[in-house]
Design a protein around this motif. Structure first.
Motif, mmCIF file in Angstrom:
data_model
loop_
_atom_site.group_PDB
_atom_site.id
_atom_site.type_symbol
_atom_site.label_atom_id
_atom_site.label_comp_id
_atom_site.label_asym_id
_atom_site.label_seq_id
_atom_site.Cartn_x
_atom_site.Cartn_y
_atom_site.Cartn_z
ATOM 1 N N GLU A 60 0.836 -1.192 0.000
ATOM 2 C CA GLU A 60 0.000 0.000 0.000
ATOM 3 C C GLU A 60 0.874 1.246 0.000
ATOM 4 O OE1 GLU A 60 -4.245 0.037 1.953
ATOM 5 O OE2 GLU A 60 -2.734 0.579 3.447
ATOM 6 N N HIS A 61 0.435 2.220 -0.771
ATOM 7 C CA HIS A 61 1.106 3.528 -0.771
ATOM 8 C C HIS A 61 0.093 4.577 -0.339
ATOM 9 C CE1 HIS A 61 2.429 7.356 -2.847
ATOM 10 N NE2 HIS A 61 3.422 7.093 -2.029
ATOM 11 N N HIS A 62 0.478 5.367 0.656
ATOM 12 C CA HIS A 62 -0.396 6.412 1.188
ATOM 13 C C HIS A 62 0.295 7.760 1.005
ATOM 14 C CE1 HIS A 62 -2.448 8.941 4.160
ATOM 15 N NE2 HIS A 62 -3.444 8.069 4.139
ATOM 16 N N TYR A 63 -0.416 8.685 0.345
ATOM 17 C CA TYR A 63 0.117 10.025 0.081
ATOM 18 C C TYR A 63 -0.857 11.045 0.648
ATOM 19 C CZ TYR A 63 1.175 14.275 -2.615
ATOM 20 O OH TYR A 63 1.458 15.570 -3.000
ATOM 21 N N ASP A 64 -0.324 12.003 1.412
ATOM 22 C CA ASP A 64 -1.179 13.019 2.017
ATOM 23 C C ASP A 64 -0.513 14.391 1.872
ATOM 24 O OD1 ASP A 64 -3.591 13.633 3.646
ATOM 25 O OD2 ASP A 64 -2.095 14.353 5.068
ATOM 26 N N LEU A 124 1.505 26.553 6.753
ATOM 27 C CA LEU A 124 1.901 25.180 7.050
ATOM 28 C C LEU A 124 1.778 24.326 5.796
ATOM 29 C CD1 LEU A 124 2.578 22.848 9.034
ATOM 30 C CD2 LEU A 124 0.116 22.688 9.492
ATOM 31 N N LYS A 125 2.888 23.751 5.372
ATOM 32 C CA LYS A 125 2.893 22.834 4.239
ATOM 33 C C LYS A 125 3.434 21.486 4.698
ATOM 34 C CE LYS A 125 3.550 26.386 0.674
ATOM 35 N NZ LYS A 125 4.417 26.864 -0.439
ATOM 36 N N GLN A 126 2.747 20.447 4.304
ATOM 37 C CA GLN A 126 3.167 19.112 4.718
ATOM 38 C C GLN A 126 2.853 18.098 3.627
ATOM 39 O OE1 GLN A 126 2.451 17.261 8.820
ATOM 40 N NE2 GLN A 126 0.892 16.250 7.586
ATOM 41 N N ILE A 127 3.815 17.297 3.287
ATOM 42 C CA ILE A 127 3.611 16.157 2.398
ATOM 43 C C ILE A 127 4.076 14.918 3.148
ATOM 44 C CG2 ILE A 127 4.240 15.029 0.236
ATOM 45 C CD1 ILE A 127 4.601 17.750 -1.020
ATOM 46 N N ALA A 128 3.136 14.050 3.440
ATOM 47 C CA ALA A 128 3.457 12.802 4.142
ATOM 48 C C ALA A 128 3.158 11.641 3.211
ATOM 49 C CB ALA A 128 2.625 12.683 5.418
ATOM 50 N N TYR A 129 4.101 10.727 3.138
ATOM 51 C CA TYR A 129 3.843 9.529 2.336
ATOM 52 C C TYR A 129 4.408 8.313 3.051
ATOM 53 C CZ TYR A 129 8.549 10.773 0.635
ATOM 54 O OH TYR A 129 9.866 11.126 0.554
ATOM 55 N N ILE A 130 3.699 7.223 2.861
ATOM 56 C CA ILE A 130 4.055 5.965 3.522
ATOM 57 C C ILE A 130 4.041 4.860 2.482
ATOM 58 C CG2 ILE A 130 3.496 4.345 5.381
ATOM 59 C CD1 ILE A 130 1.798 6.569 6.641
ATOM 60 N N TYR A 131 5.115 4.076 2.436
ATOM 61 C CA TYR A 131 5.143 2.842 1.673
ATOM 62 C C TYR A 131 5.035 1.698 2.672
ATOM 63 C CZ TYR A 131 6.913 5.705 -2.171
ATOM 64 O OH TYR A 131 7.063 6.672 -3.143
ATOM 65 N N GLY A 132 4.029 0.871 2.505
ATOM 66 C CA GLY A 132 3.816 -0.191 3.479
ATOM 67 C C GLY A 132 3.532 -1.527 2.830
ATOM 68 N N GLY A 133 4.037 -2.574 3.428
ATOM 69 C CA GLY A 133 3.754 -3.929 2.989
ATOM 70 C C GLY A 133 3.414 -4.789 4.190
ATOM 71 N N LYS A 171 7.476 2.508 5.738
ATOM 72 C CA LYS A 171 8.517 3.553 5.641
ATOM 73 C C LYS A 171 7.809 4.890 5.515
ATOM 74 C CE LYS A 171 12.484 5.465 5.618
ATOM 75 N NZ LYS A 171 11.907 6.779 5.924
ATOM 76 N N HIS A 172 7.848 5.655 6.619
ATOM 77 C CA HIS A 172 7.205 6.969 6.694
ATOM 78 C C HIS A 172 8.271 8.031 6.479
ATOM 79 C CE1 HIS A 172 4.771 10.292 8.093
ATOM 80 N NE2 HIS A 172 3.752 9.494 8.373
#
Length: 761
Positions: free
Chosen positions: A426-430, A443-452, A473-474
């Motif tokens: 799963e890939h999560h992008y915010d 406030l600027k924020q880019i958070a992304y997570i690669y998860g298995g 991996k956050h």
């Protein structure tokens, strides 16, 4: 000529021979207790790659079946799932009626939150609680926020006197500790979470699945207190309904809610669409006549659809879309522009979201592959300001994308028993941009997570044993995060399930929903910021539960005891640290000494007769930091405390439904909130103080009567009173200097309501 005749006879004989190679099966799906036909039940022929539904009269028919045994799975909402083998006769049509028996406790209901694939609730490796449409209707809950309170270990609280910012707490832990999913996708971003649980209409929900305890091994970040999975409605039949509920808050302030639903399914069951809409309008309410609202005004509309197309019996495409447009505002002089008022908190939302999923099954149903992508866009215009501030306007943009794939394989036997292997990526992008230039906030924020994740579940009727882990991996955390889980279920006899589980969870140091809400205190505004070098927060959760269903003569009982223990390492805490250069109040999020949340959730369900049922839940818990934590900069008057704030040690609910006649229903519900400690900041009062609140008992009653119109339509009239005892906070701050965050107890005072519903239900 003879040759032509011979060829004609040969072709006819060949066609006849070919036709006679198949058998047929038909019959009715029948309620095993009442003998009534069950419409729109699902029948799956496991060994023949076919799936059909019974029609509106409960009739089903399979055609062109090989002349051997057929293995059927038959299921319908509210009934026990049935497996049946039927022997077919060559060249004949076999007639077989199939009995389904009602299930009072929904133990055979399929749930997905326990392990990310459909499992009978009674065989799930963890305890899964359900909120269905019956709960939403009998408690007159129009939104997700209202319905969530009728579950053990779950509380919904209002955190702002001006705008009505709400959050859900599981096992006492505040909102950001709970992962909220839509169809198992983590679309609920920090921005959507500010007002999100009040923006989801009940009529889009098929059921809500709640798993208490750590869930990061399956669903990633923030699933520490628990997981709330909103399963949206899928079309199953041709139907429609329209309804309206009109309420008077405290007998004076009007609120109106309109619901629309429609479901369309193709005759062959290959395609369908469910459409819904909700329109809500609430005027502001001022409890004490000081000109400042205790409940802000609200106007929202939501609509959307969920559709499917079956490419063949094994492959299905699902498309979903939803939109919410909401305007809310609280404070004083609400008809004037915000900057011409003493206090205004205003937020106007435009939310668009959707998802696309492709589901594939192998011909023997042992393999399942799902590919999905979901997206949600949120645009928000705000004003959080005091004292006629012209520079308090702001805007926020957010985009959340969740994409991934999941694969499952069922083994007839893997080692010592049947098993199911599940793996996924799963890939999560915010993306988040929150701008309030008048407060020098950009406030600027880019958070992304690669998860298995990978898990294997060994299961039979008596035992379930699950081992699994997820690696994330956050981008806000240096190292990869490993979240393991171990679950065990043992049923010594059919009606008892004993469960034990261990799971971990984590929260990354990022912006949360409470950071995007600005509270007015003492004529000023309050901001939250993260301290430098804020470390991730980790949890270790242990659960031990017993679930027992039994009968005493004709009375049916379901008793559940669920003990929980959660240790929080590097727990996030908030502390008032002073003011910034513009004089705005500042609270800082930092890592505390750690905390332990422990207790027990108790549930009791009783069905004495077919016309009466009771359901109750009660939580006893302790929520304490390892060391006293400072929450106020005023060290002299306010001592540090080990107690987690806004968390009662005792709370629960009770519901009762009485079918007075087949058409007349009376429903009673009660929500109990125990005493707790709530921070009260100076402004209206001279010094900061820690308030020990009283307890509250919020009791409600709903009466409904159904009128039959012809064979298919029903017209329902309903009405009642919420919070009959008017158990409500009595010491709100007044005027411009009030602490808008000093609010606790039930969300609304005594409220009268009446409504109608027309449709097929």
């Amino acid at each position: 000529m003879r040759t032509i005749k011979f060829l004609f006879i040969f072709l006819c004989f060949s066609a006849l021979t070919h036709a006679q190679k198949h058998a047929s099966l038909n019959g009715y799906i029948v309620d095993g207790e009442t003998g009534e036909k069950v419409p729109f039940a699902t029948l799956i022929a496991k060994n023949h790659n076919q799936q059909i539904r019974s029609n509106e009269f409960g009739y089903y028919q399979f055609e062109k079946l090989p002349d051997d045994n057929i293995e059927l799975i038959v299921e319908s909402l509210g009934y026990e799932k049935t497996d049946k083998k039927i022997k077919l006769d060559k060249n004949k049509t076999t007639n077989e009626n199939i009995l389904l028996f009602p299930t009072e406790w929904e133990l055979d209901e399929l749930v997905v939150t326990a392990n990310r694939h459909a499992t009978k609730r009674k065989e799930a490796p963890v305890l899964v609680n359900l909120i269905n449409q019956k709960t939403f209707e009998t408690t007159s809950s129009c939104t997700l926020a209202e319905g969530l309170t009728f579950q053990p270990g779950v509380r919904v609280e209002n955190n702002c006197q001006n705008c009505g910012f709400q959050q859900v707490r599981i096992n006492g832990l505040e909102g950001p500790y709970t992962q909220i999913l839509i169809d198992s996708r983590s679309l609920f971003s920090s921005l959507a979470g500010v007002y999100g649980i009040e923006q989801i209409p009940a009529n889009m929900i098929d059921r809500v699945e709640i798993v208490r305890g750590g869930g990061s091994a399956l669903f990633g970040s923030n699933a520490i207190g628990g997981t709330i999975n909103i399963i949206t409605k899928e079309p199953t039949e041709n139907s429609f309904s329209v309804g309206e509920t009109f309420s008077l808050i405290n007998g004076k302030t009007p609120m109106n809610v309109v619901n629309l639903n429609s479901s369309l399914v193709a005759h062959d069951g290959k395609a369908g669409i469910y459409l819904y809409g909700m329109f809500k309008d609430r005027k502001q309410w001022d409890k004490d006549g000081d000109g400042f609202s205790e409940l802000g005004k609200l106007n929202s509309n939501s609509f959307g659809f969920r559709s499917f197309y079956k490419i063949n019996p094994l492959n299905k495409l699902i498309l979903e879309y939803h939109r919410t447009k909401e305007d809310r505002r609280g404070g004083d002089q609400l008809k004037r522009p915000p900057h011409e008022t003493q206090i205004t908190e205003m937020a106007n939302h435009d939310i668009n979201g959707g998802s696309l999923s492709y589901i594939m099954n192998s011909s023997d149903y042992k393999q399942n592959l799902e590919i999905y992508s979901s997206l949600q866009s949120t645009k928000r215009d705000t004003y959080y300001g005091t004292d006629y501030n012209e520079n308090a306007y702001g805007n926020t943009d957010g985009i959340t994308v969740v994409s991934g794939t999941k694969y499952a394989y069922s083994f007839d036997k893997l080692g010592f028993m049947p098993a199911q292997l599940t793996a996924g990526f799963e890939h999560h992008y915010d993306y988040l941009h929150d701008e309030m230039l008048g407060y020098h906030r950009d406030l600027k924020q880019i958070a992304y997570i690669y998860g298995g994740y990978l898990q294997n579940e060994w299961k039979n009727d008596k035992i379930t044993f699950l081992l699994g882990a997820r690696i994330d991996k956050h981008n806000f955390v240096d190292n990869a995060i490993v979240s393991p889980r171990v679950n065990f279920r043992y049923s010594p006899i059919k009606n008892i399930s004993l469960r034990a589980s261990y799971a971990t969870g984590y929260r990354a140091p990022q912006t949360f929903d409470e950071d995007l809400h600005v509270t007015a205190v003492n004529g000023e505004v309050s901001f939250i910021q993260n301290t430098a070098n804020l470390k991730p927060e980790y949890s270790h959760s242990f659960n031990l539960s017993a679930d027992y269903t039994f009968n005493i003569e004709n009375w049916k009982f379901n008793v559940i005891a669920d003990g929980f223990y959660t240790y929080l390492k590097d727990v996030f805490v908030l502390e008032e640290i002073g003011k910034d250069e513009l004089g705005n109040l500042l609270k800082e999020r930092r890592n505390g000494s750690g905390a332990v949340v422990k207790g027990v959730n108790l549930e009791l369900g009783i069905i004495p007769t077919q016309w009466l049922d009771f359901q109750s839940g009660f939580t006893i818990q302790s929520s304490k930091y390892k060391e006293p934590e400072q929450w106020s900069e005023d060290d002299e008057s306010v001592a540090p405390t080990r107690q987690m704030l806004r968390t009662p040690d005792y709370y629960g609910f009770f519901t009762a439904n009485v079918k007075v006649t087949p058409r007349f229903m009376a429903s009673i519900s009660t929500i109990y909130t125990g005493q707790m400690y709530v921070p009260h900041f100076a402004g209206y009062i001279k010094k900061n103080e820690l308030k020990h609140t009283r307890d509250f008992t919020d009791a409600s009653i709903r009466l409904s009567y159904n009128f039959k119109i012809g064979n298919k339509l029903t017209f329902q009239l309903n009405g009642g009173v919420k919070n009959i005892l008017n158990s409500y906070q009595s010491d709100f701050d007044r005027g411009m200097d009030r602490d808008a965050g000093y609010v606790y107890g039930p969300g609304t005072p005594r409220t009268f309501f009446m409504g109608f519903k027309l449709g097929q239900f």
